[in-house]
Design a protein around this motif. Sequence first.
Motif, PDB file in Angstrom:
ATOM      1  N   LEU A  36       0.826  -1.220   0.000  1.00 31.17           N
ATOM      2  CA  LEU A  36       0.000   0.000   0.000  1.00 31.17           C
ATOM      3  C   LEU A  36       0.853   1.260   0.000  1.00 31.17           C
ATOM      4  CD1 LEU A  36      -2.800  -1.028   2.520  1.00 31.17           C
ATOM      5  CD2 LEU A  36      -3.094  -0.622   0.079  1.00 31.17           C
ATOM      6  N   GLY A  37       2.092   1.135   0.477  1.00 29.45           N
ATOM      7  CA  GLY A  37       2.991   2.289   0.472  1.00 29.45           C
ATOM      8  C   GLY A  37       2.523   3.382   1.410  1.00 29.45           C
ATOM      9  N   ASP A  38       2.412   4.600   0.876  1.00 30.53           N
ATOM     10  CA  ASP A  38       2.036   5.738   1.713  1.00 30.53           C
ATOM     11  C   ASP A  38       0.549   6.066   1.642  1.00 30.53           C
ATOM     12  OD1 ASP A  38       1.905   6.666  -0.852  1.00 30.53           O
ATOM     13  OD2 ASP A  38       3.246   8.372  -0.572  1.00 30.53           O
ATOM     14  N   LYS A  39      -0.253   5.130   1.158  1.00 23.32           N
ATOM     15  CA  LYS A  39      -1.690   5.348   1.130  1.00 23.32           C
ATOM     16  C   LYS A  39      -2.240   5.369   2.550  1.00 23.32           C
ATOM     17  CE  LYS A  39      -2.563   3.413  -3.455  1.00 23.32           C
ATOM     18  NZ  LYS A  39      -3.287   2.401  -4.233  1.00 23.32           N
ATOM     19  N   PRO A  40      -3.287   6.153   2.796  1.00 23.28           N
ATOM     20  CA  PRO A  40      -3.847   6.254   4.153  1.00 23.28           C
ATOM     21  C   PRO A  40      -4.244   4.920   4.767  1.00 23.28           C
ATOM     22  CG  PRO A  40      -4.737   7.986   2.755  1.00 23.28           C
ATOM     23  CD  PRO A  40      -3.951   7.081   1.856  1.00 23.28           C
ATOM     24  N   THR A  41      -4.684   3.972   3.929  1.00 28.53           N
ATOM     25  CA  THR A  41      -5.094   2.672   4.453  1.00 28.53           C
ATOM     26  C   THR A  41      -3.950   1.967   5.164  1.00 28.53           C
ATOM     27  OG1 THR A  41      -6.656   2.458   2.616  1.00 28.53           O
ATOM     28  CG2 THR A  41      -6.180   0.467   3.871  1.00 28.53           C
ATOM     29  N   ALA A  42      -2.731   2.152   4.664  1.00 29.04           N
ATOM     30  CA  ALA A  42      -1.580   1.525   5.301  1.00 29.04           C
ATOM     31  C   ALA A  42      -1.412   2.030   6.723  1.00 29.04           C
ATOM     32  CB  ALA A  42      -0.321   1.790   4.485  1.00 29.04           C
ATOM     33  N   THR A  43      -1.604   3.324   6.915  1.00 29.49           N
ATOM     34  CA  THR A  43      -1.511   3.901   8.262  1.00 29.49           C
ATOM     35  C   THR A  43      -2.630   3.377   9.156  1.00 29.49           C
ATOM     36  OG1 THR A  43      -0.521   5.925   7.375  1.00 29.49           O
ATOM     37  CG2 THR A  43      -1.488   6.048   9.574  1.00 29.49           C
ATOM     38  N   THR A  44      -3.839   3.344   8.621  1.00 26.14           N
ATOM     39  CA  THR A  44      -4.980   2.855   9.401  1.00 26.14           C
ATOM     40  C   THR A  44      -4.779   1.411   9.826  1.00 26.14           C
ATOM     41  OG1 THR A  44      -6.430   4.319   8.126  1.00 26.14           O
ATOM     42  CG2 THR A  44      -7.487   2.589   9.411  1.00 26.14           C
ATOM     43  N   MET A  45      -4.199   0.598   8.932  1.00 24.99           N
ATOM     44  CA  MET A  45      -3.985  -0.806   9.252  1.00 24.99           C
ATOM     45  C   MET A  45      -2.929  -0.989  10.332  1.00 24.99           C
ATOM     46  SD  MET A  45      -4.390  -2.771   5.590  1.00 24.99           S
ATOM     47  CE  MET A  45      -4.140  -4.376   6.360  1.00 24.99           C
ATOM     48  N   GLY A  46      -2.123   0.031  10.553  1.00 26.98           N
ATOM     49  CA  GLY A  46      -1.198  -0.024  11.676  1.00 26.98           C
ATOM     50  C   GLY A  46      -1.947  -0.057  12.997  1.00 26.98           C
ATOM     51  N   TYR A  47      -3.109   0.609  13.033  1.00 23.20           N
ATOM     52  CA  TYR A  47      -3.939   0.622  14.240  1.00 23.20           C
ATOM     53  C   TYR A  47      -4.833  -0.620  14.316  1.00 23.20           C
ATOM     54  CZ  TYR A  47      -2.495   5.516  14.177  1.00 23.20           C
ATOM     55  OH  TYR A  47      -1.752   6.670  14.137  1.00 23.20           O
ATOM     56  N   THR A  48      -5.501  -0.953  13.210  1.00 25.65           N
ATOM     57  CA  THR A  48      -6.389  -2.111  13.242  1.00 25.65           C
ATOM     58  C   THR A  48      -5.609  -3.406  13.432  1.00 25.65           C
ATOM     59  OG1 THR A  48      -6.354  -2.218  10.819  1.00 25.65           O
ATOM     60  CG2 THR A  48      -8.175  -1.019  11.835  1.00 25.65           C
TER      61      THR A  48
END
Length: 332
Positions: A67-79
């Motif tokens: 996903l790279g720098d897409k927002p979903t990648a960041t969100t998945m760090g939390y989920t």
Amino acid sequence: MSIGKLRGGLCVYWTGEDGKRVRRQLAARTRKEAEAEALEVYRTATYSSRPQDPTVAEIWALYRDDLGDKPTATTMGYTGKAILPHFGHLRPEDITKATCLSYAADRKSSGKSQGTVHTELGHLKSALLFAENTRMIDRAPKIWRPEKPQTDKRILNAGEARALIDAAMEPHIRLALILLLGTGARVGAVLDLTWDRVDFERGAINLRLADGATRKGRAVVPMNGSTRAALSAAHKAALSDYVIEYAGGPVASVRKGVSGAVTRSKIGHVRIHDLRHTAAVTMLANGIPLEKVSQVLGHSNTAVTFSTYGRYLPEHMQDAVNVLDFMSLQKR
């Protein structure tokens, strides 16, 4: 993974694990053909470096990297902090409806909402489909998850919308409110908007980002009279490249300013996202076709628009139920 030009044709290129660029020539002659071929070339070239018989934790990590720098990648760090302790040690074939139900029950007992569980299991589903598409696994298992709850939406009438805008004390908050209500855009799209994407000659506002980094759809929206007037005034006084600016720089959030306007307007509780809902329902209530509303909102298809807003317009089914009024039908 990106499409580029090489030796008079098209190629696919990406950054390898060693940090070096990898390029492969494609046989395709059009961009559309290249996209399909590029994915196959990429999968084949990188397959050997993918883990065999991977665990969910390994798949999760690779999907976030992809996903790279897409927002979903960041969100998945939390989920992932919730998903991985429960599923991380499992292999995809070990996941059943029972394991998903167990997870949902655990999360509910810890006080998490149905919507949160729906999102978390949705990320698990996406990661496993990624594993299937990249041939790490033969087939992704079905992921059971609770229904996405219908959230209560506050829809403002015209008087309430005007009162809210009039209650904004700061110029950048007033402009943000006019754009949110006048375009149906999400707040992130409005805050990202730069002047190079405001075309006064064509009367168009391009809410899209060139790199396509957002996971939510954005649109190119025509200006109405209010948005044009507000944008024209703001453009003359602009001190930066950003449409919504404060002290000569971009604005990270307008929540505090909008909250203050809501309080002063005395229209009751309103969330920022309710302004997008207001725009959507107002368009539909005034007879704008679903297809056009979907385009303004940047939805991927009309089914998304209908599933979100159709329940606010039961009158669109009036002609259908009229033919079921058997008591008033003329005898033939």
